[in-house]
Design a protein around this motif. Structure first.
Motif, PDB file in Angstrom:
ATOM      1  N   PRO A  15      15.452  46.339  27.431  1.00 49.87           N
ATOM      2  CA  PRO A  15      15.335  47.765  27.108  1.00 49.87           C
ATOM      3  C   PRO A  15      16.407  48.287  26.153  1.00 49.87           C
ATOM      4  O   PRO A  15      16.116  49.162  25.340  1.00 49.87           O
ATOM      5  CB  PRO A  15      15.425  48.454  28.476  1.00 49.87           C
ATOM      6  N   LYS A  16      17.615  47.773  26.217  1.00 52.09           N
ATOM      7  CA  LYS A  16      18.677  48.277  25.335  1.00 52.09           C
ATOM      8  C   LYS A  16      18.523  47.758  23.907  1.00 52.09           C
ATOM      9  O   LYS A  16      18.683  48.497  22.950  1.00 52.09           O
ATOM     10  CB  LYS A  16      20.048  47.925  25.898  1.00 52.09           C
ATOM     11  N   LYS A  17      18.237  46.471  23.781  1.00 54.60           N
ATOM     12  CA  LYS A  17      18.087  45.882  22.444  1.00 54.60           C
ATOM     13  C   LYS A  17      16.664  46.028  21.911  1.00 54.60           C
ATOM     14  O   LYS A  17      16.408  45.722  20.749  1.00 54.60           O
ATOM     15  CB  LYS A  17      18.481  44.395  22.489  1.00 54.60           C
ATOM     16  N   ARG A  18      15.752  46.444  22.763  1.00 52.98           N
ATOM     17  CA  ARG A  18      14.346  46.647  22.409  1.00 52.98           C
ATOM     18  C   ARG A  18      13.707  45.359  21.877  1.00 52.98           C
ATOM     19  O   ARG A  18      13.011  45.349  20.869  1.00 52.98           O
ATOM     20  CB  ARG A  18      14.191  47.809  21.442  1.00 52.98           C
ATOM     21  N   LEU A  19      13.973  44.268  22.590  1.00 51.88           N
ATOM     22  CA  LEU A  19      13.445  42.958  22.228  1.00 51.88           C
ATOM     23  C   LEU A  19      12.384  42.525  23.231  1.00 51.88           C
ATOM     24  O   LEU A  19      12.524  42.748  24.433  1.00 51.88           O
ATOM     25  CB  LEU A  19      14.560  41.910  22.219  1.00 51.88           C
ATOM     26  N   LEU A  20      11.352  41.891  22.722  1.00 48.78           N
ATOM     27  CA  LEU A  20      10.273  41.362  23.544  1.00 48.78           C
ATOM     28  C   LEU A  20      10.274  39.840  23.386  1.00 48.78           C
ATOM     29  O   LEU A  20      10.141  39.338  22.268  1.00 48.78           O
ATOM     30  CB  LEU A  20       8.932  41.948  23.105  1.00 48.78           C
TER      31      LEU A  20
END
Length: 143
Positions: free
Chosen positions: A108-113
């Motif tokens: 959620p913080k780095k917005r990585l999937l």
């Protein structure tokens, strides 16, 4: 909940979502193939022993009556090695990305999937976060 006797790769839909997510401005997608994935996981359950063919014996083995070796790592081809790898991989992924769906991880913080399908990983998100994310994940899983 983790199924003890089944591997749980990400779905095709999750992979497609990662592809679409990478199309937004400032986003990108990268993939990695995990090196010798099964061998990174430790064997579990009852001990498993093998006897190597003579051409693979080291000199000391020729002095033994019937040399056998115990599997310590999940060798490709063992009935449950995929399950052991999946558990090992999931533990490494949740360390960096937190608890999510099995095979699909969101930071959620780095917005990585991150999508994991067997031994293939696909990372989608902000271009500036990719390098560090792979490095961090590489501390837990040999990529």
């Amino acid at each position: 909940m983790f199924n003890e006797m089944a591997s749980t790769p990400a779905t095709m839909e999750a992979s497609r979502i990662a592809d679409v997510y990478s199309c937004f401005e400032g986003q990108k997608i990268e993939s990695r193939d995990v090196e010798q994935a099964d061998l990174q996981a430790k064997m579990e359950g009852p001990p498993v022993y093998i006897m190597l063919p003579k051409e693979l014996w080291i000199p000391a083995m020729h002095e033994m009556h019937c040399p056998v070796l115990r599997f310590e790592r999940a060798l490709y081809g063992h009935t449950h090695s995929g399950v052991y790898w999946n558990k090992f991989c999931h533990a490494g992924c949740i360390t960096e990305f937190g608890e999510n769906w099995l095979g699909t991880y969101w930071h959620p913080k780095k917005r990585l999937l991150l999508i994991v399908y067997v031994d293939d990983m696909k990372l989608s998100g902000p271009a500036g976060e990719m390098k560090k994310a792979w490095e961090d994940l590489g501390e837990h899983i040999n990529l």
